[in-house]
Design a protein around this motif. Structure first.
Motif, PDB file in Angstrom:
ATOM      1  N   ALA A 398       0.851  -1.073   0.010  1.00 13.07           N
ATOM      2  CA  ALA A 398      -0.075   0.002  -0.150  1.00 13.07           C
ATOM      3  C   ALA A 398       0.964   1.149   0.029  1.00 13.07           C
ATOM      4  O   ALA A 398       0.631   2.380  -0.835  1.00 13.07           O
ATOM      5  CB  ALA A 398      -0.863  -0.009   1.319  1.00 13.07           C
ATOM      6  N   GLU A 399       1.939   1.402   0.852  1.00 14.72           N
ATOM      7  CA  GLU A 399       2.808   2.584   1.002  1.00 14.72           C
ATOM      8  C   GLU A 399       3.566   2.726  -0.426  1.00 14.72           C
ATOM      9  O   GLU A 399       3.678   3.769  -0.978  1.00 14.72           O
ATOM     10  CB  GLU A 399       3.667   2.358   1.999  1.00 14.72           C
ATOM     11  CG  GLU A 399       2.893   2.518   3.333  1.00 14.72           C
ATOM     12  CD  GLU A 399       3.986   1.669   4.532  1.00 14.72           C
ATOM     13  OE1 GLU A 399       3.464   2.127   5.473  1.00 14.72           O
ATOM     14  OE2 GLU A 399       4.770   1.023   4.365  1.00 14.72           O
ATOM     15  N   ALA A 402       0.928   3.575  -3.260  1.00 11.70           N
ATOM     16  CA  ALA A 402       0.482   5.048  -3.363  1.00 11.70           C
ATOM     17  C   ALA A 402       1.594   5.754  -3.986  1.00 11.70           C
ATOM     18  O   ALA A 402       1.417   6.900  -4.446  1.00 11.70           O
ATOM     19  CB  ALA A 402      -0.033   5.292  -1.991  1.00 11.70           C
ATOM     20  N   ASP A 405       1.887   5.524  -7.747  1.00  9.69           N
ATOM     21  CA  ASP A 405       0.682   6.269  -8.463  1.00  9.69           C
ATOM     22  C   ASP A 405       0.873   7.605  -8.221  1.00  9.69           C
ATOM     23  O   ASP A 405       0.728   8.379  -9.261  1.00  9.69           O
ATOM     24  CB  ASP A 405      -0.751   5.672  -7.642  1.00  9.69           C
ATOM     25  CG  ASP A 405      -1.029   4.476  -7.776  1.00  9.69           C
ATOM     26  OD1 ASP A 405      -0.274   3.745  -8.669  1.00  9.69           O
ATOM     27  OD2 ASP A 405      -1.847   3.853  -7.420  1.00  9.69           O
ATOM     28  N   ASP A 406       1.568   8.192  -7.006  1.00  8.94           N
ATOM     29  CA  ASP A 406       1.513   9.602  -7.095  1.00  8.94           C
ATOM     30  C   ASP A 406       2.525  10.183  -8.004  1.00  8.94           C
ATOM     31  O   ASP A 406       2.599  11.433  -8.283  1.00  8.94           O
ATOM     32  CB  ASP A 406       1.630  10.012  -5.459  1.00  8.94           C
ATOM     33  CG  ASP A 406       0.625   9.872  -4.600  1.00  8.94           C
ATOM     34  OD1 ASP A 406      -0.516   9.822  -5.203  1.00  8.94           O
ATOM     35  OD2 ASP A 406       0.541  10.022  -3.441  1.00  8.94           O
ATOM     36  N   ASP A 439       1.332   3.069   6.741  1.00 12.57           N
ATOM     37  CA  ASP A 439      -0.088   1.980   6.483  1.00 12.57           C
ATOM     38  C   ASP A 439      -0.821   1.778   7.613  1.00 12.57           C
ATOM     39  O   ASP A 439      -0.164   1.127   8.496  1.00 12.57           O
ATOM     40  CB  ASP A 439       0.376   0.888   5.690  1.00 12.57           C
ATOM     41  CG  ASP A 439      -0.628  -0.109   5.346  1.00 12.57           C
ATOM     42  OD1 ASP A 439      -1.792  -0.059   5.654  1.00 12.57           O
ATOM     43  OD2 ASP A 439      -0.380  -1.044   4.402  1.00 12.57           O
TER      44      ASP A 439
END
Length: 456
Positions: A398-399, A402, A405-406, A439
């Motif tokens: 998740a970390e 993200a 994606d950013d 997270d």
């Protein structure tokens, strides 16, 4: 901040480099970046290549295409989804020790699956040699990018992502090949370049001074003779992250100095010291008979101008042994060496992740990079995020996902994503520092070292 005294050292010694070169010591520097075999269909003498078996993934109902081979002495893996979006991600792996087996690896933290599902191709090089050799990583990664362009197709955008020493490779690659790469995701990276070796030197020399156990240069029996005496004198032997504080007054001074040299007071710092205290002794021991910086870090490390805080009850600044780098030329040359400088001139957006309690590659690496980047007026190209973990490269999908994606959104839209301030001591010391991008599900599940930090 860890890199400040080194910048002063560079200024003081910069005028000595021409003289050193003139009197014939240039041979102490590593080979230039042009001495590469243009063919390289086989590994270098003494090395073998082992490429892991990688089954294609099914993405959108269709299998990916996996390619592998040896190019310019390095093993590589390439994976392209059936519906490729035209962009390539190059994965830079971390330190592999001094072994003689070269092996590429797929992107970690679930990024392989994420990239392919989003339509990206990825490629990973083993580099043409192991060791703490940034030059090999920088050149090998660029070689693989060019090889991809010739054998698959030239990508529209080329990204870098990687961990640990791979972050060092990324930081230097963005400066070695300006405008070649479009974005970068270094995680737990050695973005403070050679100052990482200074941090290891600091820990051992300060511990020796506080315990009154001189042991430099490091003797062969360091871990079995000197270190146990240091641990007893400083109360480190029974110290654990969650147990009682067993440190003596001088042991507490070592801990405080280590916290300051690794990024300053911050959440989880005392627990991190307990986790890493023994490892930081072991990393200073020379390994093997080689002469690489990883095997003999004294070539580059120095504490000549370092000032230690707190400097009481023991006046460490006066008591500590001062050590100059053995190879001043390699320390100061701006060219691509085995362990080169990162000037702080990124040529593309950089989004980094770093664990607050990591003392293998401490959080101060991010602070050194931020300061260097700001000095060159490129702070707008760097976003940094603190993660509340203590082990090295301890991130969740998740970390990392993200952050990826950013980064991509930043490159596509030009809108800079959010990050953490890393150079303001007051901000870094706040109890909730690092909460924003950590997270929370991993904390709730008690994953890894998350519970060494208070709940956000």
């Amino acid at each position: 901040m860890l890199s400040a005294p080194v910048r002063t050292l560079r200024r003081l010694l910069a005028t000595t480099v021409p003289l050193i070169l003139a009197v014939g010591l240039v041979g102490a520097a590593p080979a230039s970046a042009t001495d590469r075999d243009p063919g390289g269909g086989q590994p270098l003498p003494g090395y073998t290549v082992e490429i892991p078996s990688l089954a294609p993934l099914v993405v959108g109902g269709k299998p990916t295409t996996v390619r592998q081979g040896v190019h310019r002495h390095a093993g590589y893996l390439i994976e392209v989804p059936a519906r490729w979006n035209g962009d390539l991600v190059l994965w830079a792996h971390g330190y592999r020790g001094q072994g003689r087996v070269l092996s590429p690896e797929p992107p970690a933290f679930g990024l392989r699956e994420r990239l392919l599902e989003q339509g990206y191709a990825w490629a990973s090089s083993s580099y043409d040699r192991n060791g703490f050799d940034i030059r090999s990583g920088v050149l090998g990664t660029r070689d693989l990018a060019d090889h991809f362009g010739r054998t698959v197709r030239r990508p529209q955008h080329t990204y870098l992502a990687g961990v640990s020493m791979g972050g060092y490779v990324i930081g230097r690659s963005l400066e070695q090949y300006p405008r070649y790469y479009d974005g970068a995701l270094p995680m737990c990276g050695v973005l403070g370049d050679q100052t990482l070796l200074d941090f290891y030197l600091d820990y051992n020399l300060v511990a020796q001074a506080l315990a009154d156990v001189p042991a430099h240069p490091t003797p062969a029996d360091y871990l079995t003779n000197a270190v146990p005496r240091i641990q007893v004198a400083l109360g480190l032997a029974g110290l654990t992250p969650t147990g009682p504080d067993t440190t003596t007054e001088r042991g507490r001074q070592l801990r405080a100095i280590t916290v300051n040299r690794s990024g300053g007071p911050r959440p989880g710092a005392d627990a991190a010291f307990a986790v890493w205290k023994d490892f930081l002794f072991s990393i200073s021991v020379p390994t093997g008979s080689g002469n690489s910086p990883a095997q003999r870090p004294g070539q580059l490390s120095t504490n000549l101008l370092t000032r230690y805080t707190p400097n009481s009850p023991v006046n460490v600044d006066a008591a500590v042994r001062r050590v100059a780098p053995e190879n001043v030329v390699q320390r100061l040359l701006p060219t691509l060496t085995e362990v080169p400088r990162i000037a702080g001139r990124p040529s593309a957006p950089v989004l980094s992740l770093h664990g607050l309690g990591d003392l293998y590659v401490p959080f101060s690496m991010e602070q050194a990079y931020a300061a260097d980047v700001a000095r060159h007026g490129r702070g707008g190209l760097v976003v940094q995020r603190a993660i509340r973990t203590t082990q090295h490269c301890e991130f969740t999908p998740a970390e990392a996902g993200a952050a990826w994606d950013d980064l991509v959104s930043w490159v596509r839209t030009g809108k800079r994503p959010a990050g953490d301030t890393v150079t303001d001591p007051g901000v870094v010391a706040r109890p909730d520092y690092g909460c924003r991008f950590s997270d929370r599900d991993a904390y709730a599940a008690g994953v890894g070292t998350r519970r060494l930090y208070p709940a956000c």
